[in-house]
Design a protein around this motif. Structure first.
Motif, PDB file in Angstrom:
ATOM      1  N   LEU A  66      58.029  -9.875  -6.605  1.00  0.00           N
ATOM      2  CA  LEU A  66      57.114  -9.045  -7.390  1.00  0.00           C
ATOM      3  C   LEU A  66      55.707  -9.100  -6.813  1.00  0.00           C
ATOM      4  CD1 LEU A  66      58.299  -9.882 -11.011  1.00  0.00           C
ATOM      5  CD2 LEU A  66      58.716  -7.792  -9.731  1.00  0.00           C
ATOM      6  N   ALA A  67      55.342 -10.244  -6.221  1.00  0.00           N
ATOM      7  CA  ALA A  67      54.016 -10.390  -5.613  1.00  0.00           C
ATOM      8  C   ALA A  67      53.833  -9.408  -4.456  1.00  0.00           C
ATOM      9  CB  ALA A  67      53.822 -11.825  -5.128  1.00  0.00           C
ATOM     10  N   ARG A  68      54.866  -9.234  -3.637  1.00  0.00           N
ATOM     11  CA  ARG A  68      54.772  -8.293  -2.497  1.00  0.00           C
ATOM     12  C   ARG A  68      54.661  -6.859  -2.985  1.00  0.00           C
ATOM     13  NH1 ARG A  68      58.214  -9.242   2.380  1.00  0.00           N
ATOM     14  NH2 ARG A  68      57.111  -7.384   3.031  1.00  0.00           N
ATOM     15  N   ILE A  69      55.396  -6.549  -4.055  1.00  0.00           N
ATOM     16  CA  ILE A  69      55.341  -5.191  -4.619  1.00  0.00           C
ATOM     17  C   ILE A  69      53.956  -4.931  -5.213  1.00  0.00           C
ATOM     18  CG2 ILE A  69      56.265  -3.689  -6.431  1.00  0.00           C
ATOM     19  CD1 ILE A  69      59.002  -5.128  -5.893  1.00  0.00           C
ATOM     20  N   GLN A  70      53.404  -5.926  -5.939  1.00  0.00           N
ATOM     21  CA  GLN A  70      52.059  -5.791  -6.521  1.00  0.00           C
ATOM     22  C   GLN A  70      51.012  -5.641  -5.423  1.00  0.00           C
ATOM     23  OE1 GLN A  70      51.251  -5.486  -9.906  1.00  0.00           O
ATOM     24  NE2 GLN A  70      49.321  -4.891  -8.966  1.00  0.00           N
ATOM     25  N   ALA A  71      51.164  -6.397  -4.325  1.00  0.00           N
ATOM     26  CA  ALA A  71      50.229  -6.311  -3.194  1.00  0.00           C
ATOM     27  C   ALA A  71      50.273  -4.914  -2.571  1.00  0.00           C
ATOM     28  CB  ALA A  71      50.562  -7.371  -2.147  1.00  0.00           C
ATOM     29  N   ALA A  72      51.466  -4.326  -2.481  1.00  0.00           N
ATOM     30  CA  ALA A  72      51.605  -2.970  -1.918  1.00  0.00           C
ATOM     31  C   ALA A  72      50.947  -1.939  -2.825  1.00  0.00           C
ATOM     32  CB  ALA A  72      53.079  -2.640  -1.714  1.00  0.00           C
ATOM     33  N   ILE A  73      51.025  -2.144  -4.144  1.00  0.00           N
ATOM     34  CA  ILE A  73      50.383  -1.228  -5.093  1.00  0.00           C
ATOM     35  C   ILE A  73      48.866  -1.373  -5.006  1.00  0.00           C
ATOM     36  CG2 ILE A  73      50.043  -0.769  -7.567  1.00  0.00           C
ATOM     37  CD1 ILE A  73      53.081  -1.472  -7.845  1.00  0.00           C
ATOM     38  N   ASP A  74      48.394  -2.619  -4.910  1.00  0.00           N
ATOM     39  CA  ASP A  74      46.956  -2.874  -4.786  1.00  0.00           C
ATOM     40  C   ASP A  74      46.395  -2.263  -3.506  1.00  0.00           C
ATOM     41  OD1 ASP A  74      47.120  -4.250  -7.149  1.00  0.00           O
ATOM     42  OD2 ASP A  74      47.129  -6.252  -6.211  1.00  0.00           O
ATOM     43  N   ALA A  75      47.200  -2.283  -2.423  1.00  0.00           N
ATOM     44  CA  ALA A  75      46.772  -1.718  -1.135  1.00  0.00           C
ATOM     45  C   ALA A  75      47.007  -0.208  -1.065  1.00  0.00           C
ATOM     46  CB  ALA A  75      47.511  -2.407   0.003  1.00  0.00           C
ATOM     47  N   LYS A  76      47.457   0.373  -2.179  1.00  0.00           N
ATOM     48  CA  LYS A  76      47.726   1.820  -2.296  1.00  0.00           C
ATOM     49  C   LYS A  76      48.802   2.314  -1.319  1.00  0.00           C
ATOM     50  CE  LYS A  76      43.670   3.112  -4.739  1.00  0.00           C
ATOM     51  NZ  LYS A  76      43.700   2.015  -5.637  1.00  0.00           N
ATOM     52  N   LYS A  77      49.715   1.419  -0.931  1.00  0.00           N
ATOM     53  CA  LYS A  77      50.840   1.810  -0.070  1.00  0.00           C
ATOM     54  C   LYS A  77      51.994   2.318  -0.914  1.00  0.00           C
ATOM     55  CE  LYS A  77      49.951  -1.396   3.747  1.00  0.00           C
ATOM     56  NZ  LYS A  77      50.456  -2.552   4.459  1.00  0.00           N
ATOM     57  N   LEU A  78      52.068   1.841  -2.159  1.00  0.00           N
ATOM     58  CA  LEU A  78      53.159   2.188  -3.061  1.00  0.00           C
ATOM     59  C   LEU A  78      52.567   2.873  -4.286  1.00  0.00           C
ATOM     60  CD1 LEU A  78      56.232   1.604  -2.926  1.00  0.00           C
ATOM     61  CD2 LEU A  78      55.843  -0.370  -4.366  1.00  0.00           C
ATOM     62  N   ASP A  79      53.163   4.006  -4.682  1.00  0.00           N
ATOM     63  CA  ASP A  79      52.676   4.757  -5.840  1.00  0.00           C
ATOM     64  C   ASP A  79      53.277   4.164  -7.110  1.00  0.00           C
ATOM     65  OD1 ASP A  79      51.541   6.595  -7.480  1.00  0.00           O
ATOM     66  OD2 ASP A  79      52.852   8.272  -6.927  1.00  0.00           O
ATOM     67  N   GLY A  80      52.418   3.729  -8.033  1.00  0.00           N
ATOM     68  CA  GLY A  80      52.861   3.105  -9.271  1.00  0.00           C
ATOM     69  C   GLY A  80      53.548   4.056 -10.229  1.00  0.00           C
ATOM     70  N   LYS A  81      53.313   5.358 -10.066  1.00  0.00           N
ATOM     71  CA  LYS A  81      53.899   6.341 -10.981  1.00  0.00           C
ATOM     72  C   LYS A  81      55.335   6.722 -10.582  1.00  0.00           C
ATOM     73  CE  LYS A  81      49.319   8.181 -11.952  1.00  0.00           C
ATOM     74  NZ  LYS A  81      48.637   7.115 -11.226  1.00  0.00           N
ATOM     75  N   GLU A  82      55.670   6.515  -9.335  1.00  0.00           N
ATOM     76  CA  GLU A  82      57.007   6.845  -8.830  1.00  0.00           C
ATOM     77  C   GLU A  82      57.984   5.714  -9.153  1.00  0.00           C
ATOM     78  OE1 GLU A  82      57.967   9.679  -6.869  1.00  0.00           O
ATOM     79  OE2 GLU A  82      56.029  10.454  -7.531  1.00  0.00           O
ATOM     80  N   VAL A  83      59.284   6.041  -9.117  1.00  0.00           N
ATOM     81  CA  VAL A  83      60.323   5.026  -9.289  1.00  0.00           C
ATOM     82  C   VAL A  83      60.391   4.190  -8.013  1.00  0.00           C
ATOM     83  CG1 VAL A  83      62.789   4.647  -9.669  1.00  0.00           C
ATOM     84  CG2 VAL A  83      61.629   6.525 -10.836  1.00  0.00           C
ATOM     85  N   VAL A  84      60.414   2.865  -8.170  1.00  0.00           N
ATOM     86  CA  VAL A  84      60.475   1.970  -7.015  1.00  0.00           C
ATOM     87  C   VAL A  84      61.936   1.829  -6.582  1.00  0.00           C
ATOM     88  CG1 VAL A  84      59.985  -0.348  -6.147  1.00  0.00           C
ATOM     89  CG2 VAL A  84      58.429   0.723  -7.769  1.00  0.00           C
ATOM     90  N   THR A  85      62.256   2.394  -5.418  1.00  0.00           N
ATOM     91  CA  THR A  85      63.599   2.297  -4.846  1.00  0.00           C
ATOM     92  C   THR A  85      63.507   1.593  -3.498  1.00  0.00           C
ATOM     93  OG1 THR A  85      63.384   4.428  -3.739  1.00  0.00           O
ATOM     94  CG2 THR A  85      64.346   4.453  -5.952  1.00  0.00           C
ATOM     95  N   GLY A  86      64.661   1.318  -2.915  1.00  0.00           N
ATOM     96  CA  GLY A  86      64.683   0.694  -1.593  1.00  0.00           C
ATOM     97  C   GLY A  86      64.023   1.572  -0.546  1.00  0.00           C
ATOM     98  N   GLU A  87      64.296   2.876  -0.619  1.00  0.00           N
ATOM     99  CA  GLU A  87      63.715   3.823   0.350  1.00  0.00           C
ATOM    100  C   GLU A  87      62.194   3.844   0.235  1.00  0.00           C
ATOM    101  OE1 GLU A  87      66.319   4.703  -1.710  1.00  0.00           O
ATOM    102  OE2 GLU A  87      67.878   4.622  -0.170  1.00  0.00           O
ATOM    103  N   ALA A  88      61.696   3.801  -1.007  1.00  0.00           N
ATOM    104  CA  ALA A  88      60.240   3.817  -1.228  1.00  0.00           C
ATOM    105  C   ALA A  88      59.587   2.563  -0.650  1.00  0.00           C
ATOM    106  CB  ALA A  88      59.940   3.932  -2.714  1.00  0.00           C
ATOM    107  N   LEU A  89      60.268   1.415  -0.785  1.00  0.00           N
ATOM    108  CA  LEU A  89      59.731   0.158  -0.257  1.00  0.00           C
ATOM    109  C   LEU A  89      59.710   0.152   1.268  1.00  0.00           C
ATOM    110  CD1 LEU A  89      61.447  -2.344  -2.716  1.00  0.00           C
ATOM    111  CD2 LEU A  89      59.015  -1.798  -2.624  1.00  0.00           C
ATOM    112  N   VAL A  90      60.728   0.748   1.886  1.00  0.00           N
ATOM    113  CA  VAL A  90      60.766   0.844   3.350  1.00  0.00           C
ATOM    114  C   VAL A  90      59.653   1.778   3.825  1.00  0.00           C
ATOM    115  CG1 VAL A  90      62.117   1.667   5.322  1.00  0.00           C
ATOM    116  CG2 VAL A  90      63.217   0.301   3.564  1.00  0.00           C
ATOM    117  N   LYS A  91      59.490   2.909   3.138  1.00  0.00           N
ATOM    118  CA  LYS A  91      58.456   3.895   3.494  1.00  0.00           C
ATOM    119  C   LYS A  91      57.054   3.289   3.360  1.00  0.00           C
ATOM    120  CE  LYS A  91      57.210   8.674   2.542  1.00  0.00           C
ATOM    121  NZ  LYS A  91      57.331   9.752   1.564  1.00  0.00           N
ATOM    122  N   ALA A  92      56.873   2.426   2.343  1.00  0.00           N
ATOM    123  CA  ALA A  92      55.574   1.787   2.114  1.00  0.00           C
ATOM    124  C   ALA A  92      55.311   0.647   3.098  1.00  0.00           C
ATOM    125  CB  ALA A  92      55.512   1.259   0.692  1.00  0.00           C
ATOM    126  N   GLY A  93      56.356   0.219   3.830  1.00  0.00           N
ATOM    127  CA  GLY A  93      56.192  -0.865   4.796  1.00  0.00           C
ATOM    128  C   GLY A  93      56.364  -2.247   4.188  1.00  0.00           C
TER     129      GLY A  93
END
Length: 157
Positions: free
Chosen positions: A78-105
Motif C-alpha cells: 500500500l505504501a508503494r501505491i500511495q507513493a505513486a498517487i503522491d507523485a501523480k503517477k497513478l490516478d486516484g479516481k480510476e480503478v487500480v488494476t495490474g495494468e494501471a500499476l504497470v503503466k504508472a511504473g
C-alpha cells in the motif's frame, strides 16, 4: 598513470598449455590424459558417475513435486501505491488494476496477477480490481473508504 600503463600483476595470468606438441614438450603424445579409457577420449561428460557404484542422486529418495498449476503473483505494498498517487503517477479516481500499476511504473510486469500487501498506510480512497489482497490490506483499504474486488468475489456474483 595512463590507461596504457595498466596491466595484471605478475603471475596473475597463465598462458594456455600447448598439448600434443611432441615428446620434448613434456605434454606430447597423450597430452596429459594418461592412456586409453573413457577419460582419454574427447567429449567425456560423466558427472555423477561413481565407477559403477549406485550414484548418490539415485541412492537418495525422491521428495515433493512441482505444481504445474501454481500461480506466480506480483506483490505490491500500500505504501508503494500511495507513493505513486503522491507523485501523480497513478490516478486516484480510476480503478487500480495490474495494468494501471504497470503503466504508472509501480510494477515492471504482471505475471499471473497482482496481490496487494498491507505495508504502509493508505490515505487515498481507492477501488482495487486485483487477483489477491491480504486481510490486513483489505481492512486498511476499506478504512480509507475504498473497496477491493477479487476474482473469487466476481465468480460468486
Amino acid at each position: 598513470m595512463k590507461l596504457t600503463d595498466l596491466r595484471d600483476k605478475d603471475g596473475a595470468t597463465h598462458s594456455k598449455k600447448r598439448l600434443g606438441r611432441g615428446i620434448g614438450s613434456g605434454s606430447g603424445k597423450t597430452a596429459g590424459r594418461g592412456v586409453k579409457g573413457q577419460k582419454a577420449r574427447s567429449g567425456v561428460a560423466i558427472n555423477g558417475f561413481e565407477g559403477g557404484q549406485m550414484p548418490l542422486y539415485r541412492r537418495l529418495p525422491k521428495r515433493g513435486f512441482t505444481n504445474i498449476f501454481a500461480k506466480s503473483f506480483v506483490t505490491v505494498s500500500l505504501a508503494r501505491i500511495q507513493a505513486a498517487i503522491d507523485a501523480k503517477k497513478l490516478d486516484g479516481k480510476e480503478v487500480v488494476t495490474g495494468e494501471a500499476l504497470v503503466k504508472a511504473g509501480v510494477l515492471r510486469r504482471l505475471k499471473d496477477g497482482v496481490r496487494v500487501l498491507s505495508d504502509g498506510e493508505l490515505k487515498a480512497k481507492l477501488s482495487f480490481d486485483v487477483a489477491g489482497a491480504s486481510k490486513a490490506a483489505i481492512e486498511k483499504i476499506e478504512k480509507a473508504g475504498g473497496s477491493v474486488k477479487l476474482p473469487e468475489q466476481a465468480a460468486a456474483e
